[in-house]
Design an enzyme around this catalytic site. Sequence first.
Site: not given
Ligand code: OXD
Length: 617
Positions: A202, A254-255, A258, A411, A507
């Site tokens: 991973y 995941a907030c 990107t 979040r 945003n």
């Molecule tokens: C994380 C990633 O987990 O960027 O922060 O993959």
Amino acid sequence: MATTPLEKWVEEQAALTKPDNVHWCDGSDEETRKLVETGLKKEKTGKHNTFYQLNPAFSPNSYLHRSHPSDVARTEHLTFINHPSKELAGPNNNWMEPSKAKGVVNKLFDGCMVGRTMYVMPYMMGPADSPYAKPCVQITDSVYVVISMKIMTRMGAFALKRIGSSDSFVKGLHSIGDLDPKKRYIMHFPDERLVMSIGSGYGGNALLGKKCFSLRIASYMGYIEGWLAEHMIVIGVEDPEGDIRYFLGAFPSACGKTNLALLAPTLKGYKVWTLGDDIAWINVGPDGRLYAINPETGFFCVAPGTSEKTNPMMIETLKNNKFYPTLFTNTGLDVRNNTPWWEGFTGEPPAELLDWQGDEYKAGTGKPGEEKPAAHPNSRFTVSIYNCPTLSKEFDNPIGVPISGIIFGGRRQRTVPLVYESFDWAHGVFLASIMGSETTTAATHQVGVVRRDPMAMLPFCGYNMAGYFRHWLNFRSKAKNLPKIFFVNWFRTDEDGNYLWPGFRENCRILKWMVDRIKKSGEAPRGGAGATGGRAAVAAGSGAAGAKETPLGFIPDASDIDLSGGGIDGNKLKDALRINRGEWQKEIEDVEKFYSQFGEALPQELKNHLEKLKKSI
Ligand code: OXD
Ligand code: MN
């Protein structure tokens, strides 16, 4: 016969892991093409092929990879920072005594590459000619990892040249082993600039230039050498006058990190230029200001939720594949079109769909625990940053870009206002040290509980965070004209759980407020005519860039945010900007518990700030 420290190190690793062949990567396009071909055939090490060719009409040179089902995320409980003392690793890290840790993994590495090829990858983190860049070498037995590293780093002979006959390069030894989670370790040895990772393919566990080196080892190097390695995006925000100001942004996985890095603003006249979506290295530049480079050259992003609506620039990046292969990992497969698919990509799942494990997709019942997504929630794509239509022309600048603002976010449904600004640098460091976020799937832990994640660095700080906070505070005397520090929470909801702020492309309105705050304080943009010196006192309230003083910092009124042409509900915005005092009392208790782990090592200044906040809330 080895003559340089690098050759000697590689020989020793080959003696330990016993591969059939050793391949020194030159990073060339021809080599990449051949390795992709190897991956399209069955590799001896896995049940699946490494790669499946996807439809070139969707994205040329793109491939689907399905991982071992138990190997889909970072494994924090198997990640260790092995300083000589446990105290230096801090309560924020798992620790093993270094020689004991070596003993544990050496046993697993012994003979792990029998029947396989060992790939030796020389690469640079940072532009090859940058004084801030670092030469590295990673060994791996996974073609998927080689291709991923080719996308994510600058790989090639120039790194070998920079290493020459010296011993000063960062070493990474990686093997997928037999992908058994019980024999999986990600071991860091900061003193030796060494990472040893086995049992996982991973990204965050196996692309050792990324989290392992560029954050964990590099944060410790920065502590010793006087710079910062941070879990941050780097962007330039261009205003209608054509002035560009550069921001850093730290968010837990995941907030929407990107999405912010590739924002396509809805406000007329504004543009966001992308320099990075995950990691920033920050140095004091020649003029005393903070300058940032992104040491990577690619994006490794969560796929679900990425769409034309949420991140149009990323969709273009994926389709605009010019230079390198693009990898899709653990997404679903739209069989008729031979294209990747994930939840949130298009409205309805395609008629013929395979799930991330390659089985026919069957929708789950929708009950908790019985949802059956087509794409794994942490499925990813790996794509070159050079495909990005919003790539900043400063991306390869060896000294990076001067930073005007730092944005921290998380979040939080109820507690944290949509946006606020710290009173000053030290107050900003304090607020960043108490950040918390509701957890997601990028690491294998429970989803939806609040965990404290200072500077979004909890899983990535390679030493005791008490020292890390002190290091941040010390920049007050190291640098001049420090950036303003802002906090955001795009995820505030009402009583019924509905989002109060539309987020995503909207945003930009919050970015505009920040730019105006910076302008108001008298800072000129890069190359601009105005003074870069002394910051005028920021008046609270009234007009453009207005804000009122609150216990948390400066918070704008709804009327201070530009809502032109947007159809955005001003009342909801008002709610999103409110401090929920009841929630903050609970929050402070939680912070006190978090702080207490650091004992006496925690800077007194932070404790004072917490006391002050407690009183004023
Ligand atoms: C994380 C990633 O987990 O960027 O922060 O993959
Ligand atoms: Mn990240």
